[in-house]
Design an enzyme around this catalytic site. Structure first.
Site, PDB file in Angstrom:
ATOM      1  N   LYS A 191       0.859  -1.194   0.000  1.00 27.99           N
ATOM      2  CA  LYS A 191       0.000   0.000   0.000  1.00 27.99           C
ATOM      3  C   LYS A 191       0.885   1.229   0.000  1.00 27.99           C
ATOM      4  O   LYS A 191       1.995   1.189   0.517  1.00 27.99           O
ATOM      5  CB  LYS A 191      -0.875   0.024   1.263  1.00 27.99           C
ATOM      6  CG  LYS A 191      -2.099   0.884   1.129  1.00 27.99           C
ATOM      7  CD  LYS A 191      -3.157   0.145   0.338  1.00 27.99           C
ATOM      8  CE  LYS A 191      -4.504   0.786   0.396  1.00 27.99           C
ATOM      9  NZ  LYS A 191      -5.528  -0.216   0.064  1.00 27.99           N
TER      10      LYS A 191
HETATM   11  N1  GLU Z   1      -7.157   0.117  -3.005  1.00 32.26           N
HETATM   12  C1  GLU Z   1      -7.917  -1.059  -3.276  1.00 32.26           C
HETATM   13  C2  GLU Z   1      -7.989  -1.943  -2.052  1.00 32.26           C
HETATM   14  O1  GLU Z   1      -7.858  -1.490  -0.934  1.00 32.26           O
HETATM   15  C3  GLU Z   1      -7.488  -1.779  -4.549  1.00 32.26           C
HETATM   16  C4  GLU Z   1      -6.075  -2.268  -4.599  1.00 32.26           C
HETATM   17  C5  GLU Z   1      -5.659  -2.780  -5.975  1.00 32.26           C
HETATM   18  O2  GLU Z   1      -6.491  -2.806  -6.862  1.00 32.26           O
HETATM   19  O3  GLU Z   1      -4.471  -3.097  -6.118  1.00 32.26           O
HETATM   20  O4  GLU Z   1      -8.246  -3.118  -2.143  1.00 32.26           O
END
Ligand code: GLU
Length: 434
Positions: A123
């Site tokens: 993240k």
């Molecule tokens: N931000 C989204 C999540 O928390 C998507 C992450 C992604 O598609 O890599 O799952």
């Protein structure tokens, strides 16, 4: 009046002192004894593998130089990198912290495991307030952040995606800036959630909400909870996940009794007109003041009379203070980490089913995975194929979760963690890590 203010202050204070990472670790600790995970592997999953923090200068529209903090956390990758990159969104928010990003990265590892995706968890974030930045400033911040990340992202290394405060424009800039630094070779698969015209997948923009709908429908089919055929739904947050979920629920004929966003909340017991509400939000930037609705506070929204509550905003909104008053029978966590461990306990005791984030909102990363598959194969799936594949992934993994929930681990969140842990241990064992 005085006592309610001090109560509110107390709640806000307790929230600001919360650490989502330690909260997440406490759930891991409770889930581990239900599995045969070796102690050292549990220790591994409690630690991110890499934390990158950079401070970078950006020239603002008025000529000033301002410094921003960019973060990218890699959690764990059961396959190691190469064929299976790390995966996870990028958040732009003024209050985002390193520990929050560590929690979000850990949840990505677990989420990918729950969905059986060959991806590790990561993240990222930039501490900034996108609502106060111009389009041009957002672009400058994004491009500088990409340069700061340098070789730490890439199609086989770590692939970002949208999260709170970012969107397909930000993904396009990331792709473009990365490509400029790689011999100008357009590298579509460095990021997912791109505009459809630039290699994005059909259905990615609505995937979190659509995935949540599939999980919910499958859960209702399996558990037969006592809720009406056309349930009443309250939604916290009216961004990508919340607004799209409202649209899908309205299409099913469900009654949306309340919606909130960062400015306030509105309710209407007979149901809000969702397309009109979306138009109002687009025009005024908020749901507040929607004609024909009643103004309520964001706190009241969570405890409205309803059958299904959908937190689709940030971490920690369902707390020990409001959990006893929640009237919903089912909570569908489209946000990451919206429920604190204390609230979990209260809701479990009260018989409220929480469909946990690492399952409920996994539709987003699942269609991100489809976008990677399409990009790597120069393929283009039509909308129906994306929807069918997503339905399959959400159904089969909801069934896997429900099986653990109904036979071994009667706590919904723990059951999802157990499913994730078992799927993480297996490939590590097969590789020979014992
Ligand atoms: N931000 C989204 C999540 O928390 C998507 C992450 C992604 O598609 O890599 O799952």
């Amino acid at each position: 009046m005085k006592s309610s203010i001090s109560q509110q202050e107390k709640e806000e204070k307790s929230m600001s002192q919360r650490n989502p990472f330690t909260d997440a670790l406490s759930v891991l600790d409770r889930a581990a004894p239900h599995t045969a995970i070796p102690p050292w592997m549990l220790q591994l999953l409690k630690r991110p593998s890499r934390i990158l923090v950079s401070e970078f200068p950006v020239r603002m529209d008025d000529g000033r130089i301002e410094f921003f903090t960019g973060i990218r956390v890699r959690h764990r990758n059961p396959y190691s990198t190469g064929a299976a990159p790390y995966k996870g969104g990028i958040r732009y928010h003024p209050a985002v912290s390193i520990d929050e990003v560590k929690a979000l990265a850990l949840w990505m590892t677990l989420k990918c495991a729950v969905m059986g995706l060959p991806l590790g968890g990561a993240k990222g974030a930039v501490v900034c307030n996108p609502k106060e930045l111009s389009h041009h400033e957002l672009e400058e911040i994004t491009r500088t952040y990409v340069r700061a990340l340098g070789p730490n992202i890439g199609p086989t290394i770590d692939v970002p995606a949208p999260d709170v405060g970012t969107n397909e424009d930000v993904m396009a800039w990331i792709m473009d800036e990365y490509s400029r630094h790689h011999q100008g070779e357009t590298t579509l698969s460095v990021v997912t959630g791109k505009p459809v015209s630039l290699g994005g997948s059909f259905g990615r923009a609505t995937a979190t909400a659509r995935g949540g709908q599939f999980v919910l429908e499958n859960f209702i089919g399996l558990a037969q909870p006592k809720i009406p055929q056309t349930p009443r739904v309250a939604i916290e947050g009216f961004g990508n996940a919340g607004a799209n979920f409202a649209m899908f629920a309205a299409k099913l004929g469900w009654t949306i009794v309340g919606v909130s966003d960062s400015s306030g909340a509105v309710s209407r017991a007979e149901g809000l007109d969702v397309p009109a509400l979306l138009a109002h939000k687009r025009k005024t930037d908020s749901v507040v003041g929607f004609p024909g609705s009643q103004a309520v506070s964001q706190k009241e929204l969570l405890v409205l009379p309803c059958d299904i509550l959908v937190p689709a905003a940030l971490e920690g909104s369902i707390t020990r203070e409001n959990a006893p008053h929640i009237q919903a029978k089912i909570i569908l966590e489209l946000a990451n980490g919206p429920t604190t461990p204390e609230a979990d306990e209260i809701l479990n005791q009260r018989g409220v089913t929480i469909i946990p984030d690492i399952l409920a909102n996994a539709g987003g990363v699942t269609v991100s995975y489809f976008e990677l598959v399409q990009g790597n194969n120069l393929d283009r799936w039509h909308e129906d194929k994306v929807d069918q594949e997503l339905a399959y992934y959400m159904r089969t993994n909801t069934e896997a979760w429900f099986k653990i929930l109904s036979t071994r681990v009667p706590e919904p969140r723990l059951a999802a963690y157990v499913l994730a842990l078992e799927r993480l241990v297996e490939p590590m064992r097969k590789r020979g890590f014992e």
